[in-house]
Write a protein that holds these residues in place. Structure first.
Motif, mmCIF file in Angstrom:
data_model
loop_
_atom_site.group_PDB
_atom_site.id
_atom_site.type_symbol
_atom_site.label_atom_id
_atom_site.label_comp_id
_atom_site.label_asym_id
_atom_site.label_seq_id
_atom_site.Cartn_x
_atom_site.Cartn_y
_atom_site.Cartn_z
ATOM 1 N N PRO A 46 53.137 -51.987 110.881
ATOM 2 C CA PRO A 46 54.231 -51.658 111.337
ATOM 3 C C PRO A 46 55.197 -53.117 111.582
ATOM 4 O O PRO A 46 54.567 -54.204 111.909
ATOM 5 C CB PRO A 46 54.157 -50.785 112.422
ATOM 6 C CG PRO A 46 52.773 -51.471 113.087
ATOM 7 C CD PRO A 46 52.212 -51.861 112.282
ATOM 8 N N GLY A 47 56.322 -52.701 111.652
ATOM 9 C CA GLY A 47 57.245 -53.882 112.134
ATOM 10 C C GLY A 47 58.294 -53.199 112.894
ATOM 11 O O GLY A 47 58.764 -52.034 112.665
ATOM 12 N N TRP A 48 58.749 -54.087 114.095
ATOM 13 C CA TRP A 48 59.421 -53.442 115.277
ATOM 14 C C TRP A 48 60.789 -54.132 115.024
ATOM 15 O O TRP A 48 61.013 -55.107 114.575
ATOM 16 C CB TRP A 48 59.067 -53.752 116.373
ATOM 17 C CG TRP A 48 59.841 -53.621 117.717
ATOM 18 C CD1 TRP A 48 60.030 -52.141 118.125
ATOM 19 C CD2 TRP A 48 60.769 -54.419 118.368
ATOM 20 N NE1 TRP A 48 61.109 -52.343 119.290
ATOM 21 C CE2 TRP A 48 61.427 -53.649 119.338
ATOM 22 C CE3 TRP A 48 60.984 -55.714 118.309
ATOM 23 C CZ2 TRP A 48 62.407 -54.436 120.113
ATOM 24 C CZ3 TRP A 48 61.970 -56.364 119.084
ATOM 25 C CH2 TRP A 48 62.688 -55.814 119.996
ATOM 26 N N LYS A 49 61.692 -53.277 115.415
ATOM 27 C CA LYS A 49 63.280 -53.648 115.169
ATOM 28 C C LYS A 49 63.895 -53.154 116.561
ATOM 29 O O LYS A 49 63.703 -52.039 117.020
ATOM 30 C CB LYS A 49 64.254 -53.227 113.967
ATOM 31 C CG LYS A 49 63.504 -53.596 112.886
ATOM 32 C CD LYS A 49 63.926 -55.249 112.593
ATOM 33 C CE LYS A 49 64.919 -55.316 111.840
ATOM 34 N NZ LYS A 49 65.006 -56.776 111.433
ATOM 35 N N PRO A 50 64.881 -53.721 117.247
ATOM 36 C CA PRO A 50 65.529 -53.337 118.405
ATOM 37 C C PRO A 50 66.403 -52.132 117.994
ATOM 38 O O PRO A 50 66.627 -51.345 119.026
ATOM 39 C CB PRO A 50 66.340 -54.565 118.857
ATOM 40 C CG PRO A 50 66.563 -55.226 117.730
ATOM 41 C CD PRO A 50 65.409 -55.232 116.860
ATOM 42 N N GLU A 51 66.990 -51.730 116.850
ATOM 43 C CA GLU A 51 67.805 -50.726 116.424
ATOM 44 C C GLU A 51 67.375 -50.167 115.171
ATOM 45 O O GLU A 51 66.586 -51.018 114.535
ATOM 46 C CB GLU A 51 69.290 -51.644 116.236
ATOM 47 C CG GLU A 51 69.753 -51.943 117.236
ATOM 48 C CD GLU A 51 70.380 -51.235 118.514
ATOM 49 O OE1 GLU A 51 70.584 -49.875 117.988
ATOM 50 O OE2 GLU A 51 70.339 -51.376 119.607
#
Length: 119
Positions: A46-51
């Motif tokens: 997975p990859g995390w994004k703040p939005e």
């Protein structure tokens, strides 16, 4: 230096790859935690994004030697990720490190549950 790391993907305790084992050996698992944002499926990780707004579930680790451990994990995460600071929405609203996915993931790859291990 901040000595806590929030992990949401292949570094979690459910995984037994070399780097997940290294994290468990060089850090203390403090338990489940959450951060704001969204995660996306990028191949097998997975990859995390703040939005967009959401809640991402994972685990919080307290690192014994943060500089050494984070340097090794930075290499593992590679150039598509950047280590940034964020406040947890649980666990005392601690300021922790998290790995931000720097590219734009496909919109349809968002993991709606916010939990890579329970999509």
């Amino acid at each position: 230096m901040i000595a806590k790391l929030f992990v949401y993907g292949t570094l979690r305790s459910e995984f037994s790859n070399k780097y997940a084992r290294l994290l468990r050996g060089q850090g203390e698992r403090m338990g489940p935690a959450s951060v704001p944002g969204s995660i996306y499926r990028i191949g097998s990780y997975p990859g995390w994004k703040p939005e967009p707004a959401g809640e991402v579930r994972g685990e919080l680790y307290k690192l014994e030697n943060p500089e050494q451990t984070l340097s090794t994990l930075d290499d593992y995460e590679g150039e598509d990720f950047e280590r940034v600071q964020i406040k947890t929405t649980t666990a005392g609203h601690d300021t922790v490190w998290i790995y931000l996915y720097k590219k734009d993931p496909p919109a349809d790859s968002r993991i709606a549950s916010g939990d890579f291990c329970a999509p």
